[in-house]
Design an enzyme around this catalytic site. Structure first.
Site, PDB file in Angstrom:
ATOM      1  N   ASP A  96      -5.014-100.669  -4.908  1.00  0.00           N
ATOM      2  CA  ASP A  96      -5.210 -99.673  -5.961  1.00  0.00           C
ATOM      3  C   ASP A  96      -6.631 -99.839  -6.511  1.00  0.00           C
ATOM      4  O   ASP A  96      -7.334-100.774  -6.147  1.00  0.00           O
ATOM      5  CB  ASP A  96      -4.176 -99.835  -7.094  1.00  0.00           C
ATOM      6  CG  ASP A  96      -4.061-101.266  -7.567  1.00  0.00           C
ATOM      7  OD1 ASP A  96      -5.102-101.971  -7.606  1.00  0.00           O
ATOM      8  OD2 ASP A  96      -2.950-101.706  -7.909  1.00  0.00           O
ATOM      9  N   ASP A  98      -9.026-100.043  -9.951  1.00  0.00           N
ATOM     10  CA  ASP A  98      -9.068-100.248 -11.401  1.00  0.00           C
ATOM     11  C   ASP A  98     -10.459 -99.899 -11.902  1.00  0.00           C
ATOM     12  O   ASP A  98     -11.459-100.161 -11.231  1.00  0.00           O
ATOM     13  CB  ASP A  98      -8.764-101.711 -11.737  1.00  0.00           C
ATOM     14  CG  ASP A  98      -7.429-102.157 -11.169  1.00  0.00           C
ATOM     15  OD1 ASP A  98      -6.402-101.601 -11.588  1.00  0.00           O
ATOM     16  OD2 ASP A  98      -7.422-103.026 -10.277  1.00  0.00           O
ATOM     17  N   ASP A 175      -9.951-112.979 -14.582  1.00  0.00           N
ATOM     18  CA  ASP A 175      -9.425-114.254 -14.094  1.00  0.00           C
ATOM     19  C   ASP A 175     -10.363-114.974 -13.107  1.00  0.00           C
ATOM     20  O   ASP A 175     -10.904-116.035 -13.414  1.00  0.00           O
ATOM     21  CB  ASP A 175      -7.995-114.101 -13.539  1.00  0.00           C
ATOM     22  CG  ASP A 175      -7.809-112.937 -12.578  1.00  0.00           C
ATOM     23  OD1 ASP A 175      -8.818-112.297 -12.215  1.00  0.00           O
ATOM     24  OD2 ASP A 175      -6.662-112.672 -12.170  1.00  0.00           O
TER      25      ASP A 175
END
Ligand code: ATP
Ligand code: MG
Length: 470
Positions: A96, A98, A175
């Protein structure tokens, strides 16, 4: 990315922070009587210019392009970020796309027709284009402990993260370094604030910042480390890997819904075999499946399930998540059911109670949906009936919509060396047989039951119920 393209980025460094902005904020903070925040460090981005990376516009979904250009058209900053950039650079197809922007969620929503704000802990906008969803997140800032828009709990876990900030701050609260690369579609350039490009080249998964603090803020990052290491075939950088074993118990404080989502992603990643090995190596597996009994038999079954799932995903087939739980917890069901039987519960109720207890215990760690729990129960309950079928009802069992999952699980148990009386093979032959052959196969089972020493429970006709005397 073209094979050598990543070696040729230019070395233009830019200052993106406006220092005057920081001074003004500190001045206003002082007027409001608030403790002024330490000035955020001014961060340089390494810019990988057009033609010096492998990303092309054609490889980005048209929906993501519309969102990026829609935002930039209104003078907002907007970048492709996260897995989309990382996977494109690695030559993979992103799952996907982002987007990160300096527009607030409300400003994003106002720009697109099919947009809705989601999340409380972390507010985002989902922009829908047919079946595709583009996730748009506003740049997040570092935050002070006492800011009510952000909170960490007593364990240092972030329970809300909604203070907006600048792109370089946003980069630092992501992260892993390889997940914090920003692609600017207008300039066709990548902005790297955290050394993500060199880690990508070295195939290293490195947490941004102090690893222990980052895991404490969000223990799910430990699972994400495993998932990305397995999916990308990256090494986990040594300081990122070192605390995992010690901090694994932090997973016990994560909500069962979040853990269930993450387990689905881990086991459905197409790399379940590696994922399971890494989860075990780093002491995380037992915090996801507290009932797990690992011995040679269950290891074989779990491995066989992981391999067959990965193989199905490779050829584009769907997978049933219940199957994984069935394999992982089968040994626990058996152990529990034997205990109950030893204490006098008859076989069938012992199995049913064991199933109930194991599912309930698992639900305290990963929230199983009702459908998943039901499928799991059916798969397990079917095993003794498939191993020792009522011959008069085999055709009926075969017609049942539940047959397939139970049968597939029986075959996996058989292939992994469990003793099933070779009934997995028998059911396979039965399905392939014509009616004469089916009769012969039924006779085969009945003959085997008459053999002396066959300890399978004998199926008896139920005695006609005696009428009570009137
Ligand atoms: P994929 O979509 O392939 O699973 P991804 O890296 O895009 O991988 P997402 O869950 O879609 O992962 O998240 C998008 C990005 O948001 C990540 O790349 C990362 O930058 C950031 N992110 C997501 N979850 C976290 C987290 N728990 N802590 C910090 N940053 C996160
Ligand atoms: Mg993603």
């Amino acid at each position: 990315m073209a094979p050598d393209a990543h070696c040729r980025y230019n070395s233009v460094f830019v200052f993106v922070k406006n220092p005057a902005q920081g001074m003004l904020k500190r001045f206003i903070d002082r007027l409001r009587g608030r403790r002024a925040a330490a000035p955020p460090s001014v961060k340089k981005a390494r810019i990988i210019a057009a033609g010096r990376h492998g990303i092309t516009r054609q490889r980005i979904s048209s929906a993501a392009v519309k969102v990026l250009e829609g935002l930039q058209g209104k003078s907002y900053q907007a970048y492709l970020v996260g897995g989309g950039v990382r996977d494109l650079l690695l030559g993979l197809t992103p799952k996907d796309f982002d987007v990160a922007t300096n527009a607030t969620p409300e400003q994003v929503r106002a720009l697109f027709r099919n947009a809705r704000i989601i999340g409380r802990r972390f507010r985002l906008v989902h922009v829908l284009f047919g079946r595709e969803t583009i996730e748009v997140a506003t740049f997040r800032a570092h935050h002070e402990q006492d800011d009510s828009r952000n909170t960490t709990n007593a364990q240092g876990m972030i329970v809300r993260d909604n203070v907006y900030g600048l792109i370089e701050e946003d980069a630092e609260r992501r992260d892993f370094t390889v997940n914090a690369l920003y692609y600017d579609i207008a300039a066709d350039a990548i902005h790297d604030y955290v050394g993500g490009v060199s880690d990508l080249e070295a195939r290293l998964l490195r947490l941004i910042g102090h690893p222990e603090t980052r895991y404490r803020e969000d223990p799910v990052r430990m699972l994400r480390a495993i998932r990305f290491a397995a999916k990308l075939d990256f090494d986990i950088e040594e300081h990122t890997a070192a605390p995992l074993l010690r901090l694994a118990p932090l997973l016990d404080g994560v909500s069962p819904h979040r853990l269930a989502d993450e387990v689905d992603k881990l086991l459905g990643s197409g790399h379940a075999e590696t994922v399971l090995a890494l989860l075990e190596e780093h002491g995380l597996l037992h915090h996801l499946f507290p009932n797990l009994h690992l011995n040679d038999a269950s290891r074989h079954l779990i491995l066989a399930t992981a391999q067959s799932t990965d193989a199905r995903l490779r050829i584009g087939k769907g997978i049933n998540p219940a199957f994984f739980y069935a394999a992982l917890l089968w040994q626990s069901v058996q152990v529990r059911s034997h205990q109950l039987h030893d204490h006098g519960t008859p076989l069938v109720p012992a199995l049913q109670q064991a199933i109930q207890q194991v599912i309930q215990h698992q639900m305290t760690r990963t929230a199983l949906t009702r459908v998943l729990a039901m499928t799991l129960r059916e798969i397990w309950e079917m095993q003794p009936r498939l191993q020792n079928p009522d011959i008069r009802r085999v055709d009926e069992m075969l017609q049942s919509p539940r047959f397939r999952a139970g049968f597939d699980f029986l075959v996996l148990r058989e292939q992994s060396g469990e003793s099933t009386g070779q009934m997995g093979q028998w059911w396979q032959r039965y399905q392939d047989a014509n009616s004469d052959e089916r009769q012969a196969l039924q006779d085969e089972v009945l003959a085997a039951r008459r053999q002396p020493g066959n300890d399978a429970p004998k199926r008896r006709r139920r005695a006609p119920r005696k009428r009570k005397p009137a």
